[in-house]
Motif scaffolding. Structure first.
Motif, PDB file in Angstrom:
ATOM      1  N   UNK A 174       0.822  -1.212   0.000  1.00 58.06           N
ATOM      2  CA  UNK A 174       0.000   0.000   0.000  1.00 58.06           C
ATOM      3  C   UNK A 174       0.855   1.261   0.000  1.00 58.06           C
ATOM      4  N   UNK A 175       1.936   1.244   0.770  1.00 57.53           N
ATOM      5  CA  UNK A 175       2.821   2.412   0.828  1.00 57.53           C
ATOM      6  C   UNK A 175       3.373   2.742  -0.555  1.00 57.53           C
ATOM      7  N   UNK A 176       3.772   1.692  -1.269  1.00 62.10           N
ATOM      8  CA  UNK A 176       4.329   1.930  -2.612  1.00 62.10           C
ATOM      9  C   UNK A 176       3.239   2.406  -3.578  1.00 62.10           C
ATOM     10  N   UNK A 177       2.040   1.816  -3.465  1.00 61.69           N
ATOM     11  CA  UNK A 177       0.950   2.241  -4.359  1.00 61.69           C
ATOM     12  C   UNK A 177       0.588   3.698  -4.075  1.00 61.69           C
ATOM     13  N   UNK A 178       0.543   4.046  -2.789  1.00 66.94           N
ATOM     14  CA  UNK A 178       0.206   5.423  -2.421  1.00 66.94           C
ATOM     15  C   UNK A 178       1.234   6.387  -3.011  1.00 66.94           C
ATOM     16  N   UNK A 179       2.491   5.981  -2.951  1.00 67.80           N
ATOM     17  CA  UNK A 179       3.548   6.848  -3.496  1.00 67.80           C
ATOM     18  C   UNK A 179       3.385   7.008  -5.005  1.00 67.80           C
ATOM     19  N   UNK A 180       3.082   5.892  -5.671  1.00 68.24           N
ATOM     20  CA  UNK A 180       2.879   5.959  -7.124  1.00 68.24           C
ATOM     21  C   UNK A 180       1.672   6.845  -7.425  1.00 68.24           C
ATOM     22  N   UNK A 181       0.605   6.689  -6.660  1.00 69.13           N
ATOM     23  CA  UNK A 181      -0.632   7.465  -6.816  1.00 69.13           C
ATOM     24  C   UNK A 181      -0.338   8.971  -6.713  1.00 69.13           C
ATOM     25  N   UNK A 182       0.463   9.337  -5.709  1.00 72.62           N
ATOM     26  CA  UNK A 182       0.773  10.756  -5.526  1.00 72.62           C
ATOM     27  C   UNK A 182       1.718  11.262  -6.614  1.00 72.62           C
ATOM     28  N   UNK A 183       2.613  10.402  -7.057  1.00 76.59           N
ATOM     29  CA  UNK A 183       3.602  10.820  -8.059  1.00 76.59           C
ATOM     30  C   UNK A 183       2.964  11.026  -9.436  1.00 76.59           C
ATOM     31  N   UNK A 184       2.004  10.145  -9.821  1.00 75.21           N
ATOM     32  CA  UNK A 184       1.448  10.257 -11.184  1.00 75.21           C
ATOM     33  C   UNK A 184       0.646  11.539 -11.373  1.00 75.21           C
ATOM     34  N   UNK A 185       0.221  12.142 -10.305  1.00 77.70           N
ATOM     35  CA  UNK A 185      -0.516  13.402 -10.452  1.00 77.70           C
ATOM     36  C   UNK A 185       0.388  14.526 -10.930  1.00 77.70           C
ATOM     37  N   UNK A 186       1.693  14.342 -10.749  1.00 77.55           N
ATOM     38  CA  UNK A 186       2.675  15.342 -11.177  1.00 77.55           C
ATOM     39  C   UNK A 186       2.340  16.726 -10.651  1.00 77.55           C
ATOM     40  N   UNK A 187       2.006  16.790  -9.406  1.00 78.54           N
ATOM     41  CA  UNK A 187       1.737  18.104  -8.810  1.00 78.54           C
ATOM     42  C   UNK A 187       3.053  18.844  -8.613  1.00 78.54           C
ATOM     43  N   UNK A 188       3.001  20.190  -8.582  1.00 80.69           N
ATOM     44  CA  UNK A 188       4.254  20.923  -8.390  1.00 80.69           C
ATOM     45  C   UNK A 188       4.870  20.613  -7.025  1.00 80.69           C
ATOM     46  N   UNK A 189       6.184  20.733  -6.960  1.00 76.88           N
ATOM     47  CA  UNK A 189       6.899  20.420  -5.723  1.00 76.88           C
ATOM     48  C   UNK A 189       6.632  21.491  -4.672  1.00 76.88           C
ATOM     49  N   UNK A 190       6.420  22.709  -5.153  1.00 72.18           N
ATOM     50  CA  UNK A 190       6.041  23.788  -4.225  1.00 72.18           C
ATOM     51  C   UNK A 190       5.223  24.821  -4.987  1.00 72.18           C
ATOM     52  N   UNK A 191       4.492  25.649  -4.267  1.00 75.73           N
ATOM     53  CA  UNK A 191       3.765  26.746  -4.907  1.00 75.73           C
ATOM     54  C   UNK A 191       4.240  28.045  -4.285  1.00 75.73           C
ATOM     55  N   UNK A 192       4.625  28.946  -5.180  1.00 73.14           N
ATOM     56  CA  UNK A 192       5.182  30.209  -4.708  1.00 73.14           C
ATOM     57  C   UNK A 192       4.059  31.206  -4.454  1.00 73.14           C
ATOM     58  N   UNK A 193       4.115  31.874  -3.339  1.00 75.06           N
ATOM     59  CA  UNK A 193       3.122  32.908  -3.062  1.00 75.06           C
ATOM     60  C   UNK A 193       3.645  34.257  -3.534  1.00 75.06           C
ATOM     61  N   UNK A 194       4.856  34.560  -3.192  1.00 78.04           N
ATOM     62  CA  UNK A 194       5.499  35.786  -3.677  1.00 78.04           C
ATOM     63  C   UNK A 194       7.008  35.619  -3.582  1.00 78.04           C
TER      64      UNK A 194
END
Ligand code: UDP
Ligand code: MG
Length: 312
Positions: A283-303
């Protein structure tokens, strides 16, 4: 510019000015930038950073995240914005004495064959429990990931720009910087030092966070836990088979009556436990794959301050 000093900051209102002062004092003979990355601080850290920036626009840049993304994201943001010959990462709490920046810089300037210098914590000032647990962690990490990992090698490091490019070319969202630093290879020189007491405030890496950091490192850099599940399964199957043969012989050939309730319960519970554990690991590995495939940004800049990105 010669050197970019990257400073991750999370709720460090008591430290930012002190680290800035120390860095400017130490680096007075070097061409440098200080890049503060405010990792979603909730205290007045950003206000203080704004003031530092306004007083020293020549040397200071600031990126502010929209929320807390973690130290590894802050390191990434610093590295991706580093354009200098060398980049150095240092904590904002003065536990890592800035004087070593000069030591690292001098080493890289005089040793072309090395691309990276990492400071290694001697753990002299830590408790026995911390010493032992950290050494164990590095041992397990090294074995599991198949990469040599020096015990105590910290994020307090200096890279040449080619190493920076390699590190930022890895876009995984769930980042374990220490693993990435050794995964990219390159020639690394290690220098031992003693970590000092925090200047102000508390560590953000309490026991629980350290534990999740350690398991994150293991799961991100190795599939050995999955292999371990296979091996445990195989061993149990062999033992069960031998036991089965013994029972058959005892009952059929020797005519013995085998009482079974207690031993049956033990076996069921143990096997149930192991199955859930293995399921959890998968499950841990699947969860990691699940989060990775979304390709969300590593951070979001506010200013940010000090970059040419004004909105017209
Ligand atoms: N830090 C961060 N984001 C976090 C946690 C920590 O940017 O979510 C920064 C923190 O401000 C400090 C550095 O990472 O500059 C190391 O944190 P800390 O001193 O709490 O860790 P420790 O030295 O206890 O390992
Ligand atoms: Mg610290």
């Amino acid at each position: 510019m010669k050197l970019d000093v990257i400073v991750p900051v999370y709720n460090e209102e008591g430290n930012v000015l002190a680290i800035y002062d120390e860095l400017t004092k130490t680096l007075k003979n070097v061409k440098y930038n200080i890049l503060f990355v405010d990792d979603g601080s909730k205290d007045s850290s950003y206000k203080k950073l704004q003031k530092i920036y306004n007083d020293d626009k020549k040397h200071v840049k600031v990126i502010r995240f929209s929320r807390n993304f973690g130290k590894d994201a802050a390191i990434y943001a610093g590295l991706i914005n580093s354009k200098s010959e060398y980049a150095c990462i240092i904590d904002s709490d003065l536990q890592q004495n800035p004087k070593y920046i000069l030591t690292m810089l001098e080493f890289l300037e005089n040793n072309d064959e090395y691309d990276e210098v990492a400071m290694v914590n001697k753990y002299e000032k830590e408790s026995l429990f911390q010493k032992v647990s950290k050494k164990c962690f590095y041992k397990i990490m090294g074995r599991a990931s198949g990469q040599s990992s020096v015990a105590g090698a910290s994020d307090f490091r200096m890279f040449r720009h080619n190493v920076v490019k390699a590190i930022i070319s890895m876009k995984e969202t769930n980042r374990f910087s220490k693993g990435l630093f050794s995964w990219v290879g390159f020639n690394t020189h290690y220098i031992e030092y003693n970590v000092e007491k925090r200047h102000s405030g508390e560590s953000k890496f309490k026991f629980k966070r350290q534990l999740s950091y350690a398991s994150n490192g293991l799961l991100n850099f190795s599939t050995k836990p999955l292999r371990a599940a296979t091996v445990i399964g195989a061993i149990i199957s062999i033992i069960s088979f031998v036991y089965l043969v013994e029972i058959i012989i005892q009952t059929l050939c020797l005519g013995k009556d085998i009482p079974g309730y207690a031993s049956m319960m033990c076996v069921i519970l143990i096997l149930g436990g192991i199955q859930l554990l293995v399921l959890g690991i998968i499950g841990e590995y699947i969860a990691r794959a699940f989060l990775e495939v979304k390709k969300r940004p590593i951070y979001i800049e506010k200013e940010s301050l000090g970059f040419d990105n004004e909105i017209l």
